[in-house]
Design a protein around this motif. Sequence first.
Motif, PDB file in Angstrom:
ATOM      1  N   SER A   1       5.629   6.025  -1.243  1.00  0.00           N
ATOM      2  CA  SER A   1       4.912   7.144  -1.157  1.00  0.00           C
ATOM      3  C   SER A   1       3.070   6.341  -1.145  1.00  0.00           C
ATOM      4  O   SER A   1       2.775   5.930  -2.580  1.00  0.00           O
ATOM      5  CB  SER A   1       5.011   8.228  -2.319  1.00  0.00           C
ATOM      6  OG  SER A   1       4.024   8.838  -2.925  1.00  0.00           O
ATOM      7  N   PRO A   2       2.303   6.309  -0.643  1.00  0.00           N
ATOM      8  CA  PRO A   2       0.987   5.542  -0.898  1.00  0.00           C
ATOM      9  C   PRO A   2       0.076   6.489  -1.952  1.00  0.00           C
ATOM     10  O   PRO A   2      -0.568   6.217  -2.368  1.00  0.00           O
ATOM     11  CB  PRO A   2      -0.115   5.808   0.840  1.00  0.00           C
ATOM     12  CG  PRO A   2       1.341   6.068   1.736  1.00  0.00           C
ATOM     13  CD  PRO A   2       2.128   6.589   0.573  1.00  0.00           C
ATOM     14  N   SER A   3       0.311   7.773  -1.837  1.00  0.00           N
ATOM     15  CA  SER A   3      -0.857   8.612  -2.863  1.00  0.00           C
ATOM     16  C   SER A   3      -0.338   8.722  -4.241  1.00  0.00           C
ATOM     17  O   SER A   3      -0.836   7.903  -5.162  1.00  0.00           O
ATOM     18  CB  SER A   3      -0.641  10.156  -3.046  1.00  0.00           C
ATOM     19  OG  SER A   3       0.717  10.112  -2.748  1.00  0.00           O
TER      20      SER A   3
ATOM     21  N   SER B   1       0.756  -1.422  -0.094  1.00  0.00           N
ATOM     22  CA  SER B   1      -0.338  -0.076  -0.066  1.00  0.00           C
ATOM     23  C   SER B   1       0.591   1.006   0.520  1.00  0.00           C
ATOM     24  O   SER B   1       0.370   2.463  -0.292  1.00  0.00           O
ATOM     25  CB  SER B   1      -0.819  -0.299   1.052  1.00  0.00           C
ATOM     26  OG  SER B   1      -0.248  -0.445   2.177  1.00  0.00           O
ATOM     27  N   GLY B   2       2.123   1.296  -0.734  1.00  0.00           N
ATOM     28  CA  GLY B   2       3.091   2.216  -0.709  1.00  0.00           C
ATOM     29  C   GLY B   2       3.514   3.093   0.752  1.00  0.00           C
ATOM     30  O   GLY B   2       4.376   3.958   0.560  1.00  0.00           O
ATOM     31  N   LEU B   3       3.396   2.513   1.843  1.00  0.00           N
ATOM     32  CA  LEU B   3       3.818   2.727   3.009  1.00  0.00           C
ATOM     33  C   LEU B   3       4.826   2.636   3.201  1.00  0.00           C
ATOM     34  O   LEU B   3       5.624   3.443   4.126  1.00  0.00           O
ATOM     35  CB  LEU B   3       2.843   2.345   4.709  1.00  0.00           C
ATOM     36  CG  LEU B   3       2.037   2.532   4.296  1.00  0.00           C
ATOM     37  CD1 LEU B   3       1.191   1.951   5.194  1.00  0.00           C
ATOM     38  CD2 LEU B   3       1.392   3.791   5.153  1.00  0.00           C
TER      39      LEU B   3
ATOM     40  N   VAL C   1      -1.519   5.381  -5.078  1.00  0.00           N
ATOM     41  CA  VAL C   1      -3.077   4.773  -5.625  1.00  0.00           C
ATOM     42  C   VAL C   1      -3.275   5.455  -6.727  1.00  0.00           C
ATOM     43  O   VAL C   1      -3.952   4.753  -7.432  1.00  0.00           O
ATOM     44  CB  VAL C   1      -4.009   5.749  -3.885  1.00  0.00           C
ATOM     45  CG1 VAL C   1      -5.228   6.075  -4.710  1.00  0.00           C
ATOM     46  CG2 VAL C   1      -3.477   4.929  -3.261  1.00  0.00           C
ATOM     47  N   HIS C   2      -2.362   6.598  -7.423  1.00  0.00           N
ATOM     48  CA  HIS C   2      -2.693   6.952  -8.228  1.00  0.00           C
ATOM     49  C   HIS C   2      -1.910   6.324  -9.318  1.00  0.00           C
ATOM     50  O   HIS C   2      -1.899   5.917 -10.794  1.00  0.00           O
ATOM     51  CB  HIS C   2      -1.436   8.301  -8.865  1.00  0.00           C
ATOM     52  CG  HIS C   2      -2.642   9.310  -7.527  1.00  0.00           C
ATOM     53  ND1 HIS C   2      -2.351  10.418  -7.033  1.00  0.00           N
ATOM     54  CD2 HIS C   2      -4.035   9.667  -7.887  1.00  0.00           C
ATOM     55  CE1 HIS C   2      -3.379  11.104  -6.562  1.00  0.00           C
ATOM     56  NE2 HIS C   2      -4.560  10.543  -6.881  1.00  0.00           N
ATOM     57  N   ARG C   3      -1.308   5.151  -8.974  1.00  0.00           N
ATOM     58  CA  ARG C   3      -0.443   4.253  -9.703  1.00  0.00           C
ATOM     59  C   ARG C   3      -1.629   2.764 -10.335  1.00  0.00           C
ATOM     60  O   ARG C   3      -1.063   1.992 -11.300  1.00  0.00           O
ATOM     61  CB  ARG C   3       0.809   3.801 -10.094  1.00  0.00           C
ATOM     62  CG  ARG C   3       1.506   4.631 -10.213  1.00  0.00           C
ATOM     63  CD  ARG C   3       2.629   5.210  -9.692  1.00  0.00           C
ATOM     64  NE  ARG C   3       3.704   3.620 -10.476  1.00  0.00           N
ATOM     65  CZ  ARG C   3       5.307   3.813  -9.861  1.00  0.00           C
ATOM     66  NH1 ARG C   3       5.531   3.598  -9.326  1.00  0.00           N
ATOM     67  NH2 ARG C   3       5.473   2.065  -9.770  1.00  0.00           N
TER      68      ARG C   3
END
Lengths: 315, 527
Positions: free
Chosen positions: B327-329, B306-308, B332-334
């Motif tokens: 980078s969570p954001s 989850s990018g944490l 998510v965008h990827r």
Amino acid sequence: MMDILDILISAGFWAATFRIVSPLIFGTLGELICERAGVLNLGIEGIMTMGAMSGWMWVYMGGDLWTGVMFAAFIGAMFGLLHSGFTVYLGLSQHVTGIGITLFASSLSYYIYRMLLPDATTPPKIDPFHPYPVPFLSDIPIIGEALFTQTPLTYLALILVPMVWYVLYKTPVGLAVRMAGENPMAVEAQGINVLSIRTGAVMVGSAFMAVGGAFITMSAFDAFFFGMINGRGWICVALVIFASWRPGKALIGALLFAGLDALQVRVQQTAGAVIPYQFFLMMPYVLSIVAMVIMARKASYPKALLTPFRRGERT
Amino acid sequence: MALLAFHNITKSFGPLVANDDISLSLEKGDVIALLGENGAGKTTLMNILYGHYTADTGHIEVDGKQLPSGQTDAAIKAGIGMVHQHFTLAENLTVLENIMLGTESLWSLSQKQSAAKAKLAKMSEDYGLKINPDARVADLSVGERQRVEILKALYRDARVLILDEPTAVLTPQEADSLFKTLKSLTGQGFAIIFISHKLHEILQISTRVEVLRRGKIVGSVATKDADRAMLAEMMVGRKVERPSLEAMECGKPVVRLNNVTLRDAGRKASKVPKLDQVNLTIHQHEIIGIAGVAGNGQSALADLLSGLTIPNQGTFELLDVPVTQASPSNIVHRGVGRIPEDRHSSGVVGEMALWENLISEDLRNAPVSKAGIIIDRKACVERTNALIEKFDIRCEGPDAETKLLSGGNMQKLILARALAPEPAFILANQPVRGLDEGAIAYVHEQLLAARKRGAGILLISEDLDELFSLCDRICVMYHGKLTQPFDAKSVSTSQVGLMMAGQTMGQTFDQAPDNLNAPVKEPSHAD
């Protein structure tokens, strides 16, 4: 360098260390008992002030020294009851309540002092505890003068360390106190009232703190004046963390701090001409912070510290 | 005369009636199963029996004598012992200390440790519950901790033993050993109350099943007359069918982990990595399940995906592009949709409105925000209304406070946020924990629909039934290591259970399967 060595082997230095350490031992043990039960007591600074004032006032008003100590302990326990009323029964923030108790208890001590002695300009004095040389032991060179020519309250402080250790680790009630600080639900599930255990621990701990305050006005000095606790309470809070919540380590930590304090006074006298004295005043605190940083990383704090417990609530 | 009898117990928490006029009784040697969904009132009833709660009305009798309400010590004296779902042990203390607490007068000046140790040793022997009395509880496995809880109750001479969801944290083998213990206890005259929502366990262990629904007892059957379908229907109140997996060819890889090792950020913990050389490839049209006892590295894996965090060693590729930055954001965008493990703590902000939670992963993009800095409330509410409709979120509207939603609806909100952008990869970490049957079926349908659309899905779960019914392939996690993926058709529950306990792990891991990175032909199955 040789100067420091000379100081370290002088009996006067060690005598001073044991005098300085006494209120810290009372305070640290008191805080340790509270926190072991899961309650942070930041009221310590105020409770020590209150103990210093009430014990001294008792004697000034004509009571004798030992009942004065007991009176101070009683007043401390009452403030502990107040603290646990808010934090244990109502489950309020232990930080906020503790700071509140400190502000309240310190201000109240000054207020009562002024109210009872409105005309005093120079602080009036009492006849404090005198050093009591322990027979035979006080004749040992250096150690005798350093350790066995102290006031009775210092002996009491030193005896309390193994006593607190014994109670916490070797008796059922000590087990219940430690358990209340680790997992209150475990205490409840074994049919013991968590709230009573915590309240009792906070009251006993606060009584210890107040006796620590009383030591300052009734043993180290003979008068009460404003600001005389001077952050000792906060040092005790730090020492508990330094000690990893263990009584034996608390003694070592307190001795370390007191030793540094006694040392800086003496180094000031020899090196004061070269380095400003404020630098030496600062040293015990700086070194304490360093020691804290090293020790606190390994500290295993009580798991349920700061966590209020409420019966019959859905989890 | 019954050993234990509940008479008309009612208990409410505010407007919620948790127990509604419940009466039941049990005799020596009985094993009563309390069956019901989450929130049906099973634990509340037991907490009343054990004195944690006081009933509003009704009373409890033990041997015909009324039990004082709301007093745990009275319940213990009457011979009630409870093994709580969340163990009531102090981790920093020893087994003996945990067991001895409360057994001696608080004001005695010493503890009789050696006598207690002897008594404990004899009990361990008698009941076959081996334990080292001087071990720190923190060093024990979950199964051993449960043993301590049982011993704690037996040490206080319990005759009625309450077990609240005892198998939730156990491997299948540990559960079997627990059942053996329980059988021997009932043989010696103990009565047992067994709380569960797992039907096969209840059929295996109990003599009678009491079904609770919304605080009421809706049925009571002797286990020998009961079967799975009947109990399920009684528990839910209607027929619920979980969706099943349809066969599907998997596509190109969406996530690839190559030799990923992840260590604790802390100074000391770095000896044992949280993830230890993990290899995993997840393809389109595929659900991969991660089985394992909680705490074996699943949350580290979830954090990574989850990018944490980013790996200390090895690579994490998302759609063939390495992820180099935590980078969570960004992730998510990827194209990653995330269903977090704990919806209350990391899924939603309970104090904020529905619409705020729904747009929280998309703050800087049109149409949610203008020029990336000003939130367009109208557009947000429009989107929220559309998602409420599409995902059937039962709520008062976009402005409702999120914490007021039921568990199932809160999960729908998270599904809406994660799945609406049609992510290429979905991380579903315990997506049905604490949900009732209806909501579980809904979540599973949504995951299967995403799989059909072409998403790759990683499903982390402690429920083997869920994994076997939903996954194409299953991997097992143990101490940070991950096995190769096994075709869900070709392994059995007990094989997976053994691997969850660490057995055969060395072999399966050392085999270094050569098909790890190649798409597997027909990895799917249909029930």
